[in-house]
Design an enzyme around this catalytic site. Structure first.
Site, PDB file in Angstrom:
ATOM      1  N   SER A   1      18.075  29.050  17.752  1.00 26.65           N
ATOM      2  CA  SER A   1      18.896  28.093  18.494  1.00 26.65           C
ATOM      3  C   SER A   1      20.248  28.712  18.783  1.00 26.65           C
ATOM      4  CB  SER A   1      19.073  26.809  17.685  1.00 26.65           C
ATOM      5  OG  SER A   1      19.673  27.135  16.459  1.00 26.65           O
TER       6      SER A   1
ATOM      7  N   ASP B   1      37.869  55.489   7.985  1.00 24.79           N
ATOM      8  CA  ASP B   1      37.674  55.475   6.532  1.00 24.79           C
ATOM      9  C   ASP B   1      36.646  54.420   6.128  1.00 24.79           C
ATOM     10  OD1 ASP B   1      39.752  57.428   5.895  1.00 24.79           O
ATOM     11  OD2 ASP B   1      41.143  55.886   6.603  1.00 24.79           O
TER      12      ASP B   1
ATOM     13  N   GLY C   1      21.317  40.419   8.908  1.00 24.51           N
ATOM     14  CA  GLY C   1      21.454  41.848   8.612  1.00 24.51           C
ATOM     15  C   GLY C   1      21.189  42.772   9.791  1.00 24.51           C
TER      16      GLY C   1
ATOM     17  N   LYS D   1      24.420  40.258  19.973  1.00 21.68           N
ATOM     18  CA  LYS D   1      22.974  40.016  20.040  1.00 21.68           C
ATOM     19  C   LYS D   1      22.342  40.532  21.330  1.00 21.68           C
ATOM     20  CE  LYS D   1      22.318  37.381  16.289  1.00 21.68           C
ATOM     21  NZ  LYS D   1      21.247  37.544  15.297  1.00 21.68           N
TER      22      LYS D   1
ATOM     23  N   THR E   1      10.617  33.977  20.955  1.00 17.84           N
ATOM     24  CA  THR E   1      11.321  33.918  19.670  1.00 17.84           C
ATOM     25  C   THR E   1      11.617  32.469  19.323  1.00 17.84           C
ATOM     26  OG1 THR E   1      13.063  35.017  18.378  1.00 17.84           O
ATOM     27  CG2 THR E   1      13.754  33.969  20.427  1.00 17.84           C
TER      28      THR E   1
END
Lengths: 314, 314
Positions: free
Chosen positions: B78, B172, B181, B53, B75
Site C-alpha cells: 500500500s 567514513d 532491508g 523505491k 505485488t
C-alpha cells in the site's frame, strides 16, 4: 544611475561560487503533464539562508574594498535579505548592522541574530527604518546594501539564471516572481545576453501589483497597502530594477491568492521541496492560463523556502 | 538464495539511469554545526514517485525478458513500492497488478491508480494480501516483484549509494534507515565494494526494532505489532536482506519517536525539503548521540518524501 550588464554577472559569479550553493535544477513529469510544457525549476529555496538573496548579498559584501569592508555593511530588512547579508558579512569576517521593525517575527529575529549580525530594533514604519539606518551608517561608516536597488545585488541575483541556462541550455521562456525587482532584473540581464530569443516573463500577486502597473504605465508607481500571502513580494520596485525591467522584460502577469496557494501546494506535494508562497507565483500564473507554455521549454526560478511551518495555508 | 553483488548494482544502474532521476546530494552547514560532522544527504525524496523505491522497481521491471514482461508484474503493497512498480510498468508498457488493503488511504489509492495500475482490493490482513496476490499471479502469469526480498530490487536500491560515492568520494560512514532491508542491503553492497573501510550503519525506530533484534540475535526475528510514525519501516526484514546485512552492515541503532519528529522538522526547516518520517531516522540516531560522527564525513540516504501534508506531526 549605474546599471549592471552581463559581464558584471560573470564577475559576481566568480566571487560567489566560492561561498554559495550551486543549487539543483529539478523537474516533475507530473507537473509537466498538468501544464503541457517542460518546466525546469531552479531551486533557490535550497540556496544558503533558504533564498536567492544570498547571491546578491554575497556579491555586494565581497565586492567591497578591504577598507570599506572593515567598516561593515548595513541594511533595513526583516526578511531574507537581512539573513543573507548577515551570513555574507560573517563569511568575510566583517560586521553586519541590521535594522528590523520591533514587531518582526521571533523566528526572523533569531535567524539574523544566529548569523552574528548586530540588530537594531525600531518602530515598524518605513520612516523609522530609514532614519535608524541613516544614524547607524553615520556612526559606523558602514556601507548600505539595499535589498534590490543595488548594482552588486542585481548582478549577484543574475547568477541564478546564468547557472540555469549553462546547465540546461536554451529556453523558450524564463519566469521569475517580482517584488522589489532584484531577482527579475538580474534574471533578465543574464537571459537576454545568453538567449536573446528567450522571453523573460514576471509574475506578481494581484494584491501587490505595483510592478505590473508600473510596467504598463511606463513609470514607477509605488505600492500602496499591498496585501498578499507572498510576503517576499510586498515591496515596491527599485529604480535601477525598473529601468532594467522596462528594457529587458517581455511581460508581467498578476495572479490571485488562491492560485498562489494551489501552486505552492502542488510543488510541495509533487516535488517534495519546501517553497515559500513568493516562489509559487510563476507556477500560479501558468496554472491560471495567463502564460502560454504549451510544448515550450520553460525555466522557473524558485526564489526561496522560508516560512513558518506552524502556519501553513493548507 | 540468489544474492546480488556489486556488478549487479552496476547492471541495474545502466538500466535505471535512463528512467530515474539522478537525485541531488545536499548539505546544510547549519546541521553540520549542530552535529559536529560533515553530512551529505542523498535526496531520494526527490526521486520519481518520491522514494528510492523507484530504483528497485524499475530495475526489476526492465530486467524481465520480453516474454515475461508481457504477462505483467504484481505485488501487494500500500506504500511507495506500489506506486514505484506501477510507474515502472507503465514506462515499459506492461501491466502492473497491485493488491492493496481496502483500508488504504485514499491518497495512496489515487497515486497508484494514477500510474495506470490494476488495483485489487482485499481485507487488510497479510493472509488476505498474500492469497489475493497468489490468485492474480495464477490467473495472469505475472511476475511477483517483492518490495525488498528480491534480487533485482536490492541491486536497484544499491544505485543510490553508488551515485553518492561516485559524486562525493570517500566517506567514513554511510547511514540508511532499515525496514524490510531493501535500501540497507543495497547500500551495503555498493559501499563495501567501493569503500571497504567505510562503516555502514542503519537506524531503526525503537517501536519497530526487528532488524536491531535480528542483527544481535544473529537470526531473523519478525516484527510483532510494530508501531512508529515512520510508516515505511513497519515491515520485517526479508531473508535475502538479512543475509546481506549480517555480512556487510557494521551496526544498527534504534531511536525513539520524539527524536524522529525532531530530526524530520530539522531537515524541513534547515534544508527546505520534504521528507517522510522514515527518512529522518538516521539523523535522529545522530541527534541522540548514538553514532559518533565528530569530524567525520557521513553520507545519509534520505529514503522518501511521501506523507499527508494535512497531517504533519508538528
Amino acid at each position: 544611475m549605474d546599471i549592471p550588464v552581463f559581464s558584471d554577472v560573470e564577475k559576481a559569479h566568480e566571487i560567489i561560487q566560492k561561498h554559495a550553493h550551486r543549487t539543483p535544477v529539478l523537474t516533475s513529469s507530473g507537473i509537466n503533464k498538468i501544464v503541457g510544457g517542460q518546466l525546469f525549476f531552479k531551486c533557490e529555496n535550497l540556496q544558503k539562508v533558504g533564498a536567492f538573496k544570498f547571491r546578491g548579498a554575497c556579491n555586494a559584501v565581497f565586492s567591497l574594498s578591504e577598507e570599506d569592508a572593515q567598516k561593515g555593511v548595513a541594511t533595513h530588512s526583516s526578511g531574507n535579505h537581512a539573513a543573507a547579508l548577515a551570513l555574507a558579512a560573517k563569511m568575510r569576517g566583517v560586521e553586519a548592522h541590521i535594522v528590523m521593525p520591533d514587531n518582526s517575527p521571533e523566528i526572523k529575529k533569531k535567524a539574523v541574530a544566529g548569523y552574528g549580525a548586530k540588530i537594531t530594533f525600531c518602530q515598524p514604519t518605513l520612516e523609522a527604518r530609514e532614519s535608524t539606518l541613516k544614524k547607524i551608517i553615520e556612526e559606523t561608516g558602514a556601507t548600505e546594501i539595499h535589498p534590490y536597488n543595488n548594482f552588486f545585488v542585481i548582478a549577484g541575483q543574475g547568477t541564478a539564471a546564468k547557472e540555469l541556462i549553462e546547465e540546461k541550455g536554451a529556453f523558450d521562456i524564463i519566469l521569475a516572481p517580482v517584488g522589489g525587482g532584484g531577482l527579475l532584473s538580474g534574471t533578465a540581464i543574464s537571459t537576454k545576453h545568453l538567449l536573446p530569443n528567450c522571453r523573460v516573463i514576471a509574475a506578481e500577486p494581484a494584491g501587490a501589483d505595483d510592478a505590473f502597473r508600473s510596467f504598463y504605465a511606463k513609470k514607477l508607481i509605488p505600492s500602496v497597502n499591498p496585501k498578499t500571502i507572498a510576503d517576499g513580494l510586498l515591496t515596491s520596485l527599485g529604480e535601477r530594477n525598473f529601468k532594467i525591467i522596462m528594457e529587458k522584460v517581455d511581460d508581467i502577469f498578476t495572479v490571485p491568492e488562491e492560485e498562489i496557494v494551489e501552486a505552492m501546494r502542488m510543488i510541495w506535494e509533487r516535488m517534495k521541496i519546501i517553497i515559500e508562497p513568493s516562489s509559487a507565483v510563476p507556477l500560479a500564473a501558468i496554472l491560471e492560463g495567463k502564460i502560454d507554455i504549451q510544448n515550450k521549454k520553460v525555466g522557473v526560478i524558485l526564489s526561496g523556502g522560508n516560512l513558518d511551518l506552524g502556519k501553513l495555508p493548507f
